[in-house]
Design a protein around this motif. Structure first.
Motif, PDB file in Angstrom:
ATOM      1  N   LYS A  81      23.489 -12.676 -45.508  1.00 61.99           N
ATOM      2  CA  LYS A  81      23.309 -11.343 -46.987  1.00 61.99           C
ATOM      3  C   LYS A  81      24.383 -10.259 -46.605  1.00 61.99           C
ATOM      4  O   LYS A  81      24.684  -9.758 -47.421  1.00 61.99           O
ATOM      5  CB  LYS A  81      22.277 -10.801 -47.393  1.00 61.99           C
ATOM      6  CG  LYS A  81      22.193 -10.075 -47.788  1.00 61.99           C
ATOM      7  CD  LYS A  81      20.829  -9.248 -47.690  1.00 61.99           C
ATOM      8  CE  LYS A  81      20.598  -8.176 -49.286  1.00 61.99           C
ATOM      9  NZ  LYS A  81      19.154  -7.439 -49.239  1.00 61.99           N
ATOM     10  N   MET A  82      24.745  -9.580 -45.803  1.00 62.48           N
ATOM     11  CA  MET A  82      25.868  -8.801 -45.318  1.00 62.48           C
ATOM     12  C   MET A  82      27.243  -8.922 -44.729  1.00 62.48           C
ATOM     13  O   MET A  82      27.533  -8.274 -45.878  1.00 62.48           O
ATOM     14  CB  MET A  82      24.635  -8.543 -43.878  1.00 62.48           C
ATOM     15  CG  MET A  82      23.309  -7.814 -43.442  1.00 62.48           C
ATOM     16  SD  MET A  82      22.838  -6.672 -41.612  1.00 62.48           S
ATOM     17  CE  MET A  82      24.447  -5.561 -42.396  1.00 62.48           C
ATOM     18  N   LEU A  83      27.244 -10.350 -45.009  1.00 61.77           N
ATOM     19  CA  LEU A  83      28.751 -10.396 -44.850  1.00 61.77           C
ATOM     20  C   LEU A  83      28.919 -11.020 -46.366  1.00 61.77           C
ATOM     21  O   LEU A  83      30.027 -10.103 -46.631  1.00 61.77           O
ATOM     22  CB  LEU A  83      29.423 -11.557 -43.840  1.00 61.77           C
ATOM     23  CG  LEU A  83      28.913 -11.378 -42.237  1.00 61.77           C
ATOM     24  CD1 LEU A  83      29.365 -12.473 -41.524  1.00 61.77           C
ATOM     25  CD2 LEU A  83      30.102 -10.754 -41.897  1.00 61.77           C
ATOM     26  N   LEU A  84      28.570 -11.230 -46.901  1.00 61.96           N
ATOM     27  CA  LEU A  84      28.871 -11.900 -48.363  1.00 61.96           C
ATOM     28  C   LEU A  84      28.358 -10.704 -49.113  1.00 61.96           C
ATOM     29  O   LEU A  84      29.207 -10.736 -50.226  1.00 61.96           O
ATOM     30  CB  LEU A  84      27.927 -13.271 -49.047  1.00 61.96           C
ATOM     31  CG  LEU A  84      28.102 -14.535 -48.216  1.00 61.96           C
ATOM     32  CD1 LEU A  84      27.336 -14.992 -48.293  1.00 61.96           C
ATOM     33  CD2 LEU A  84      29.521 -14.899 -47.524  1.00 61.96           C
ATOM     34  N   CYS A 109      31.591 -17.306 -42.298  1.00 62.75           N
ATOM     35  CA  CYS A 109      33.065 -17.147 -42.826  1.00 62.75           C
ATOM     36  C   CYS A 109      33.773 -18.500 -42.759  1.00 62.75           C
ATOM     37  O   CYS A 109      34.581 -18.469 -43.695  1.00 62.75           O
ATOM     38  CB  CYS A 109      33.941 -16.644 -41.127  1.00 62.75           C
ATOM     39  SG  CYS A 109      33.062 -15.021 -41.071  1.00 62.75           S
ATOM     40  N   SER A 110      33.425 -19.737 -42.869  1.00 59.89           N
ATOM     41  CA  SER A 110      34.285 -20.624 -43.258  1.00 59.89           C
ATOM     42  C   SER A 110      33.593 -21.102 -44.550  1.00 59.89           C
ATOM     43  O   SER A 110      34.156 -22.514 -44.370  1.00 59.89           O
ATOM     44  CB  SER A 110      33.977 -22.433 -42.109  1.00 59.89           C
ATOM     45  OG  SER A 110      32.868 -21.971 -41.480  1.00 59.89           O
ATOM     46  N   SER A 111      32.050 -20.664 -44.942  1.00 58.60           N
ATOM     47  CA  SER A 111      31.553 -21.605 -46.062  1.00 58.60           C
ATOM     48  C   SER A 111      32.283 -21.055 -47.141  1.00 58.60           C
ATOM     49  O   SER A 111      33.151 -20.506 -47.159  1.00 58.60           O
ATOM     50  CB  SER A 111      30.084 -20.886 -45.816  1.00 58.60           C
ATOM     51  OG  SER A 111      29.537 -19.970 -46.348  1.00 58.60           O
ATOM     52  N   GLY A 112      32.263 -21.964 -48.453  1.00 59.31           N
ATOM     53  CA  GLY A 112      33.154 -22.320 -49.430  1.00 59.31           C
ATOM     54  C   GLY A 112      33.055 -20.424 -50.057  1.00 59.31           C
ATOM     55  O   GLY A 112      34.014 -19.383 -50.612  1.00 59.31           O
ATOM     56  N   PRO A 113      31.766 -19.647 -49.741  1.00 60.83           N
ATOM     57  CA  PRO A 113      31.718 -18.521 -50.023  1.00 60.83           C
ATOM     58  C   PRO A 113      31.810 -17.182 -49.468  1.00 60.83           C
ATOM     59  O   PRO A 113      32.405 -16.454 -49.970  1.00 60.83           O
ATOM     60  CB  PRO A 113      29.885 -18.004 -50.595  1.00 60.83           C
ATOM     61  CG  PRO A 113      29.210 -19.372 -50.255  1.00 60.83           C
ATOM     62  CD  PRO A 113      30.451 -19.962 -49.540  1.00 60.83           C
TER      63      PRO A 113
END
Length: 674
Positions: free
Chosen positions: A629-632, A657-661
């Motif tokens: 939540k905090m990163l996105l 970080c490696s995910s799509g969002p």
């Protein structure tokens, strides 16, 4: 300059790639020998020219390039395509966090060594012809196994040629491609496993052949000219002892066993040289040579006892050591300092992240140490002792990145667990300095997780107490601190930070660059001058001493020739390095004076830096950070995410970080492990 060095490196790789082919053996090699094999160098000259010289040329010119970059103070940003390639692609053990670039190069290297071995083996077997018959048929597989064993040794040497590049701390090769020695440790580990696996297969195959043909006496053979089997067996045995202690369970639980057994690399190198001879050793000499130069410079630096000024002792069993520093010593954030405390262990060296900033604190260098093992426990106990008035410390470094890559981001999210916060202290202090010079600085979100509320005192080390900066309003810093093992704030107020001051000894010196301000130029001069001196010595001795003996009846014992060349290498490196260090020491007119500053009082803890940290911090008790939540939800189109701490924390952040969002998030792991 980088284009030139890239072409030279590709040419060096091409020579390795052509080595197993008929074209090299039947056309190129005879031509090279006819032009380079002289009475001064013999076959050694050919291998020096095509295998050793290109890498040393890259190292020397690379030093000039890095000197120019340092003087111009460039911090180039990477293109979007390159940033995409740096995103984590694999996040699994045993490889850990692997980016797209790393995976691509690993696959290319694996394909290269597979092709190298298969080409060598197929060409050798194609030339192998049996004469038929039952006896010949029974021995055919042994003959083929012996051919394969020899090619395995050549394959191991190819991998061995790259082994020392990642662990040469003061090398120009790693900064040229944007790497540091600490983040390249994993490459050394991967290569080490491959090297030992191939060399072990090489030795086992020969033992099988000798046992099947009743020639086990060959294991005790030390030929006067050519390959020495005994030397190879000793080298393999020392390598196996090192290899056995490198696996993570043994390394983490019995670090001292791992550390001391790893010193067998000296034995491995010497007997590998005696096994293959000096001419063949030139194939792997570049990495070994650069490592030897770096190792001796580290030895010279470690002979000085560094002036330890003070220590700040935190209630969380954490200690900040403050060393006196020569103002000419400049280092970038995320630099690493290796320290040795003889009163604890005369042999052990441990790396710690530098928490200070050379722009804000020109005469001090600080590191933060948390009690997490037997060595750090003894150190913290010594420093905390009220009876201690002086602590003898030796250092190596600091070593760090050649540029401040974090400045290319619009905003930075720093995620830490426990003592993992220490690398971020130097970054925050650098941003403080840049905010005072009206330079654009990224906003910072620091997410830190601690076990207990006592660990929150580590936040007091984020800003330097001795700094003259009083206005922190331009620093856009927000801190989200999580205390995971306590659900409510403690009733008692936290203990204050205690400061211990140490008395200096006349022999103590401030921490200074071992090669002065222009260290890259001096390093290039040492590499080039020492190698030229080595060639001159070898040429003279070979022409007027070895050549007449080798053309005699018995020839010259090849092992003595190899040791003689090793002695020349050591002498040239020692003489040139010592001369460069002494010259720079003589030129330095700086005389550090210890300021008799009074100990920190309770009032200083209520200073402007402390108030600023309190105002920027939100503490959450009994919670764990929701990284996703905090990163996105972080604001910005170009966000740098840096994670430091336990592997589980870094892997969790890398997954997000490696995910799509997480396309806006550019991940970087800060750790010696993976």
């Amino acid at each position: 300059m980088k284009l030139l060095l890239g072409v030279v490196f590709l040419g060096w790789l091409m020579i390795w790639g052509m080595l197993p082919t008929h074209t090299f053996g039947e056309r190129w090699l005879p031509m090279l020998l006819s032009k380079t094999k002289t009475t001064y160098f013999g076959r050694l000259g050919t291998n020096v020219l095509i295998f050793t010289f290109p890498i040393l040329f890259i190292a020397v010119v690379g030093c000039v390039y890095l000197h120019i970059v340092r003087k111009s103070d460039r911090n180039k940003s990477s293109s979007g395509a390159l940033k995409a390639w740096r995103r984590p692609l694999l996040i699994k053990q045993p490889l850990g966090i692997v980016s797209g670039t790393e995976l691509a190069f690993c696959l290319m290297f694996l394909a290269f060594i597979v092709w190298f071995f298969s080409c060598y083996l197929s060409n050798a077997l194609a030339n192998f012809k049996g004469e038929g018959g039952e006896k010949e048929s029974n021995g055919l597989w042994l003959a083929k196994l012996e051919i394969a064993a020899l090619r395995l040794g050549l394959l191991g040497s190819l991998c061995f040629a790259f082994l020392f590049f990642p662990v040469t701390r003061a090398s120009s090769l790693l900064p040229l491609v944007g790497l540091t020695s600490e983040c390249s440790i994993k490459y050394h580990v991967w290569l080490g496993h491959i090297v030992m696996l191939v060399f072990t297969a090489h030795g086992v195959c020969y033992i099988i052949v000798w046992a099947a043909t009743n020639q086990l006496s060959e294991m005790l053979s030390w030929a006067r000219v050519g390959v020495s089997n005994v030397a190879g067996e000793i080298a393999l045995l020392s390598g196996l002892l090192m290899w056995a202690t490198t696996f993570s369970r043994i390394r983490r639980r019995m670090f001292e066993l791992f550390f001391y057994s790893h010193q067998l690399y000296i034995l491995f190198l010497i007997f590998y040289l005696l096994h293959v001879g000096i001419s063949f050793f030139c194939l792997v000499l570049p990495g070994v040579y650069l490592f030897m130069v770096d190792r001796f410079l580290r030895f010279l630096q470690s002979r000085n006892k560094v002036r330890l000024v003070s220590a700040r002792i935190l209630p969380s069993e954490t200690v900040e050591l403050n060393f006196s520093k020569d103002p000419s010593l400049h280092y970038n954030p995320l630099s690493i300092l290796f320290i040795n405390v003889p009163s604890i262990s005369s042999l052990q060296w441990h790396p710690f992240t530098v928490s200070s900033n050379s722009n804000l604190e020109s005469d001090r260098l600080s590191i933060v140490i948390k009690k997490e093992g037997s060595w750090t426990e003894k150190l913290c106990h010594k420093v905390s002792s009220s009876s201690l008035d002086r602590l003898e410390v030796s250092v190596e470094g600091p070593y760090g990145p050649n540029a401040m890559a974090f400045l290319r981001y619009d905003s930075i999210v720093m995620v830490s667990g426990g003592s993992g916060i220490t690398p971020f202290m130097s970054i925050i202090r650098e941003l403080i300095f840049r905010s005072t010079t009206d330079s654009p600085t990224p906003s910072v979100l620091l997410i830190c997780a601690f076990k207990t509320s006592a660990d929150l005192t580590m936040l007091d080390l984020l800003l330097p107490v001795s700094s003259t900066v009083s206005d922190f309003s331009r620093l856009r810093l927000r801190i989200e601190a999580f205390v995971t093992r306590e659900s409510v704030p403690p009733n008692e107020p936290s203990k204050l930070i205690r400061t211990a001051w140490f008395i200096s000894d006349p022999s103590d010196l401030p921490l200074a660059p071992v090669l002065g301000r222009d260290s890259w130029l001096w390093l290039g001069a040492i590499i080039s001058s020492s190698f030229v001196a080595f060639l001159v010595l070898v040429g003279i001795v070979t022409r007027y001493y070895l050549y007449p003996i080798e053309n005699g009846t018995n020839g010259f014992f090849s092992s003595w020739k190899s040791l003689l060349n090793l002695l020349f290498i050591c002498i040239c490196i020692v003489v040139t390095s010592t001369a460069a260090v002494l010259w720079n020491k003589k030129r330095s007119t700086m005389k550090a004076k210890i300021q008799n500053t009074e100990a920190l009082t309770d009032r200083e803890l209520e200073s402007v830096p402390h108030q600023f940290i309190v105002g920027a911090t939100t503490v959450h008790f009994g919670e764990r950070p929701d990284f996703k939540k905090m990163l996105l939800e972080s604001e910005g189109s170009n966000i740098g995410v840096m994670a430091s701490g336990p592997s589980s924390l870094r892997h969790a952040v890398a997954n997000i970080c490696s995910s799509g969002p997480g396309k806006r998030l550019h991940f970087e792991s800060i750790s010696f492990s993976w």
